[in-house]
Design a protein around this motif. Structure first.
Motif, PDB file in Angstrom:
ATOM      1  N   LEU A 140       0.745  -1.384   0.173  1.00 42.98           N
ATOM      2  CA  LEU A 140      -0.159  -0.028  -0.077  1.00 42.98           C
ATOM      3  C   LEU A 140       0.741   1.242  -0.025  1.00 42.98           C
ATOM      4  N   LEU A 141       2.003   1.163  -0.044  1.00 47.46           N
ATOM      5  CA  LEU A 141       3.220   2.432   0.677  1.00 47.46           C
ATOM      6  C   LEU A 141       2.857   3.364  -0.938  1.00 47.46           C
ATOM      7  N   PRO A 142       2.638   2.664  -2.349  1.00 47.55           N
ATOM      8  CA  PRO A 142       3.023   3.564  -3.227  1.00 47.55           C
ATOM      9  C   PRO A 142       1.705   4.497  -3.642  1.00 47.55           C
ATOM     10  N   VAL A 143       0.440   3.819  -2.715  1.00 44.98           N
ATOM     11  CA  VAL A 143      -0.561   4.044  -3.323  1.00 44.98           C
ATOM     12  C   VAL A 143      -0.896   5.848  -1.995  1.00 44.98           C
ATOM     13  N   SER A 144       0.117   5.403  -1.031  1.00 42.73           N
ATOM     14  CA  SER A 144       0.138   6.442   0.443  1.00 42.73           C
ATOM     15  C   SER A 144       0.719   7.840  -0.407  1.00 42.73           C
ATOM     16  N   VAL A 145       2.255   7.182  -1.126  1.00 43.00           N
ATOM     17  CA  VAL A 145       2.864   8.062  -1.843  1.00 43.00           C
ATOM     18  C   VAL A 145       2.632   9.399  -2.905  1.00 43.00           C
ATOM     19  N   GLY A 170      -8.576  14.126 -11.151  1.00 44.49           N
ATOM     20  CA  GLY A 170      -8.974  12.698  -9.647  1.00 44.49           C
ATOM     21  C   GLY A 170      -9.791  12.058  -9.987  1.00 44.49           C
ATOM     22  N   ALA A 171     -11.406  12.275 -10.105  1.00 46.17           N
ATOM     23  CA  ALA A 171     -11.685  11.115 -10.513  1.00 46.17           C
ATOM     24  C   ALA A 171     -11.735  10.065 -11.385  1.00 46.17           C
ATOM     25  N   LEU A 172     -11.449  10.830 -12.808  1.00 45.02           N
ATOM     26  CA  LEU A 172     -10.873   9.975 -13.942  1.00 45.02           C
ATOM     27  C   LEU A 172      -9.629   8.640 -13.192  1.00 45.02           C
ATOM     28  N   LEU A 173      -9.153   9.061 -12.974  1.00 46.89           N
ATOM     29  CA  LEU A 173      -8.329   8.331 -12.449  1.00 46.89           C
ATOM     30  C   LEU A 173      -7.891   7.947 -11.236  1.00 46.89           C
ATOM     31  N   PHE A 174      -8.974   8.028 -10.391  1.00 44.41           N
ATOM     32  CA  PHE A 174      -9.085   6.695  -8.948  1.00 44.41           C
ATOM     33  C   PHE A 174     -10.604   5.766  -9.612  1.00 44.41           C
ATOM     34  N   PHE A 175     -10.572   6.260 -10.860  1.00 40.67           N
ATOM     35  CA  PHE A 175     -11.763   5.157 -11.438  1.00 40.67           C
ATOM     36  C   PHE A 175     -10.469   4.300 -11.662  1.00 40.67           C
ATOM     37  N   ALA A 176     -10.104   4.357 -12.314  1.00 36.48           N
ATOM     38  CA  ALA A 176      -8.999   3.778 -13.302  1.00 36.48           C
ATOM     39  C   ALA A 176      -8.161   2.822 -12.537  1.00 36.48           C
ATOM     40  N   ALA A 177      -7.765   3.008 -10.934  1.00 39.56           N
ATOM     41  CA  ALA A 177      -6.960   2.777 -10.213  1.00 39.56           C
ATOM     42  C   ALA A 177      -7.728   1.456  -9.784  1.00 39.56           C
ATOM     43  N   ALA A 178      -9.010   1.600  -9.622  1.00 36.93           N
ATOM     44  CA  ALA A 178      -9.392   1.049  -8.931  1.00 36.93           C
ATOM     45  C   ALA A 178     -10.269  -0.411 -10.128  1.00 36.93           C
ATOM     46  N   VAL A 179     -10.796   0.434 -11.359  1.00 38.77           N
ATOM     47  CA  VAL A 179     -10.884  -0.855 -12.242  1.00 38.77           C
ATOM     48  C   VAL A 179      -8.916  -1.420 -12.407  1.00 38.77           C
ATOM     49  N   GLY A 180      -7.813  -0.853 -12.580  1.00 42.53           N
ATOM     50  CA  GLY A 180      -6.518  -2.124 -13.033  1.00 42.53           C
ATOM     51  C   GLY A 180      -7.191  -2.695 -12.223  1.00 42.53           C
ATOM     52  N   LEU A 181      -7.114  -2.116 -10.451  1.00 44.71           N
ATOM     53  CA  LEU A 181      -6.951  -2.434  -9.004  1.00 44.71           C
ATOM     54  C   LEU A 181      -7.786  -4.318  -9.019  1.00 44.71           C
ATOM     55  N   ALA A 182      -8.692  -4.108  -9.477  1.00 46.60           N
ATOM     56  CA  ALA A 182      -9.683  -5.138  -9.950  1.00 46.60           C
ATOM     57  C   ALA A 182      -9.090  -5.928 -11.114  1.00 46.60           C
ATOM     58  N   ALA A 183      -8.325  -5.597 -12.095  1.00 48.99           N
ATOM     59  CA  ALA A 183      -8.294  -6.466 -12.857  1.00 48.99           C
ATOM     60  C   ALA A 183      -6.799  -7.203 -12.373  1.00 48.99           C
ATOM     61  N   VAL A 184      -6.277  -6.882 -11.529  1.00 47.03           N
ATOM     62  CA  VAL A 184      -4.725  -7.427 -11.056  1.00 47.03           C
ATOM     63  C   VAL A 184      -4.941  -8.637  -9.656  1.00 47.03           C
ATOM     64  N   MET A 185      -6.797  -8.480  -8.746  1.00 42.63           N
ATOM     65  CA  MET A 185      -6.804  -9.378  -8.036  1.00 42.63           C
ATOM     66  C   MET A 185      -7.233 -11.083  -8.611  1.00 42.63           C
ATOM     67  N   THR A 186      -6.925 -11.775  -7.698  1.00 39.10           N
ATOM     68  CA  THR A 186      -7.545 -13.263  -8.429  1.00 39.10           C
ATOM     69  C   THR A 186      -7.781 -13.847  -6.759  1.00 39.10           C
TER      70      THR A 186
END
Length: 186
Positions: A140-145, A170-186
């Motif tokens: 989670l360190l990259p998120v905090s940074v 900011g909202a678009l970046l947050f949405f893109a990060a959430a989609v990317g996170l969901a894509a890499v979680m197994t």
């Protein structure tokens, strides 16, 4: 849209700290947070492992209600203090402005998303993937940074692009990060 810069004028008399207001706000929020944290062991309605019962029910709801009553008293105290010309912690008259209400609403939504994110991801990393607390913190360190970087860069961008554009980015970046996170979680 053009941005206006309003200069703060220094106060002739420094404001006094509203000690009763500070105590009431801390106590009210503290009671609500404590009750929610204890709900896992106390139970919400049915008492499980409680230090005391209230009419046969878990004290969770009653402690939350007590916190709400204290916060209601805090709002009343702030209004009275403001009417008398004192220095309240929160100027309640500001909430009559639509821009303040919408800004507070957007900030509340933003914080709820972040709280959900910082609750769900560590839980998933520790329980599902079996990572230690340290390894979870490293992940989670990259998120905090990035949150620190964004908080430093955001005001500078707002001067050039305007606050609404920065919020949208900011909202678009947050949405893109959430989609990317969901894509890499197994």
């Amino acid at each position: 849209a053009m941005l206006r810069k309003v200069q703060d004028t220094p106060a002739d008399v420094p404001p006094k700290i509203d000690v009763p207001g500070a105590i009431m706000s801390a106590l009210g929020i503290g009671l609500v947070v404590y009750a929610v944290l204890q709900a896992g062991s106390w139970g919400w309605i049915q008492p499980r492992n409680v230090p005391f019962e209230v009419f046969g029910f878990s004290p969770t709801i009653f402690v939350i209600a007590a916190g709400a009553v204290v916060l209601y008293a805090f709002v009343g105290w702030q209004r009275r203090l403001e009417e008398r010309g004192g220095d309240p912690l929160v100027r309640m008259a500001m909430f009559s402005l639509a821009t303040v209400r919408s800004g507070v609403s957007v900030q509340l939504l933003n914080n709820l998303c972040l709280l959900g994110l910082f609750f769900a991801i560590p839980l998933c990393l520790q329980i599902v993937q079996g990572l230690s607390a340290f390894d979870t913190g490293l992940r989670l360190l990259p998120v905090s940074v990035m949150m620190i970087v964004a908080s430093l860069v955001g005001p500078k961008l707002a001067e050039n692009l305007g606050p609404r554009t920065v919020m949208r980015i900011g909202a678009l970046l947050f949405f893109a990060a959430a989609v990317g996170l969901a894509a890499v979680m197994t």
